[in-house]
Design a protein around this motif. Sequence first.
Motif, PDB file in Angstrom:
ATOM      1  N   PRO B  10     -98.425  44.035  50.114  1.00 43.67           N
ATOM      2  CA  PRO B  10     -98.552  41.995  50.495  1.00 43.67           C
ATOM      3  C   PRO B  10     -98.410  41.623  52.370  1.00 43.67           C
ATOM      4  N   LEU B  11     -98.740  40.258  51.621  1.00 38.29           N
ATOM      5  CA  LEU B  11     -99.646  39.332  53.023  1.00 38.29           C
ATOM      6  C   LEU B  11     -98.195  38.639  53.365  1.00 38.29           C
ATOM      7  N   TYR B  39     -92.716  33.739  40.911  1.00 44.61           N
ATOM      8  CA  TYR B  39     -91.161  33.908  41.871  1.00 44.61           C
ATOM      9  C   TYR B  39     -90.901  34.933  41.604  1.00 44.61           C
ATOM     10  N   SER B  40     -90.081  35.006  42.027  1.00 45.15           N
ATOM     11  CA  SER B  40     -88.849  36.729  41.989  1.00 45.15           C
ATOM     12  C   SER B  40     -87.970  36.644  40.632  1.00 45.15           C
ATOM     13  N   ASP B  83     -94.090  28.706  49.709  1.00 49.88           N
ATOM     14  CA  ASP B  83     -95.015  29.401  48.699  1.00 49.88           C
ATOM     15  C   ASP B  83     -94.779  30.711  48.608  1.00 49.88           C
ATOM     16  N   SER B  84     -93.577  31.603  49.095  1.00 56.14           N
ATOM     17  CA  SER B  84     -93.632  32.690  49.243  1.00 56.14           C
ATOM     18  C   SER B  84     -93.595  33.290  47.864  1.00 56.14           C
ATOM     19  N   THR B 109     -95.950  35.741  51.439  1.00 61.93           N
ATOM     20  CA  THR B 109     -94.329  35.811  51.927  1.00 61.93           C
ATOM     21  C   THR B 109     -94.767  34.403  53.580  1.00 61.93           C
ATOM     22  N   VAL B 110     -94.455  33.753  53.063  1.00 64.80           N
ATOM     23  CA  VAL B 110     -94.589  33.171  54.421  1.00 64.80           C
ATOM     24  C   VAL B 110     -93.412  32.659  55.726  1.00 64.80           C
ATOM     25  N   LEU B 111     -93.113  33.131  56.560  1.00 62.88           N
ATOM     26  CA  LEU B 111     -92.346  33.472  57.591  1.00 62.88           C
ATOM     27  C   LEU B 111     -91.921  31.859  58.332  1.00 62.88           C
TER      28      LEU B 111
END
Lengths: 113, 112
Positions: B10-11, B39-40, B83-84, B109-111
């Motif tokens: 993962p990124l 998406y999930s 965008d995650s 994942t964008v935090l």
Amino acid sequence: DAEITQSPRHKITETGRQVTLACHQTWNHNNMFWYRQDLGHGLRLIHYSYGVQDTNKGEVSDGYSVSRSNTEDLPLTLESAASSQTSVYFCASSEGLVGDTQYFGPGTRLTVL
Amino acid sequence: QKEVEQDPGPLSVPEGAIVSLNCTYSNSAFQYFMWYRQYSRKGPELLMYTYSSGNKEDGRFTAQVDKSSKYISLFIRDSQPSDSATYLCAMSVGGSARQLTFGSGTQLTVLP
């Protein structure tokens, strides 16, 4: 609104049973596809159809069959379910024009015990 | 060897970062290149589509194709938590509406 639906959304079955996953689209698309999605493999093509009475094998077709008797539906049958067929299954459809996209259904999560 | 290789991640990046996602492929017959976002627990949806080599830009997203190197990229500028998702590259010989060969997907994942 036009859409693509899959049923059931979740299914648990036993090894050796026959299972049929339904896919229905209301766009009147000629092309329909079945994929399975597994960790580390992305989406892999199982079977596809370019029109009524047309069916073709994809990359991972062993143990699966499809039939296309009308434009709207492409059911996927697992003849004798195996644990290796535990996966998430996605149906998709497209109009068939170059540049057109494939529209995906919400997926069916199948567990074979 | 798979026809299409994609780093699974993962990124994880901070909000506002530039994200680079990449795929390599071995089949020189591929002419159509796509990026799907998933998406999930949802089905994939088309994000970008490119024919042959070159760049294509759509808002914060840029797709690049280098057929000589058999390498495609997706850049996301000013990344947002929305965008995650998992990003899948896909390729086709006969068009984006025909048989697609997918990469394995990169989970982003964008935090905030």
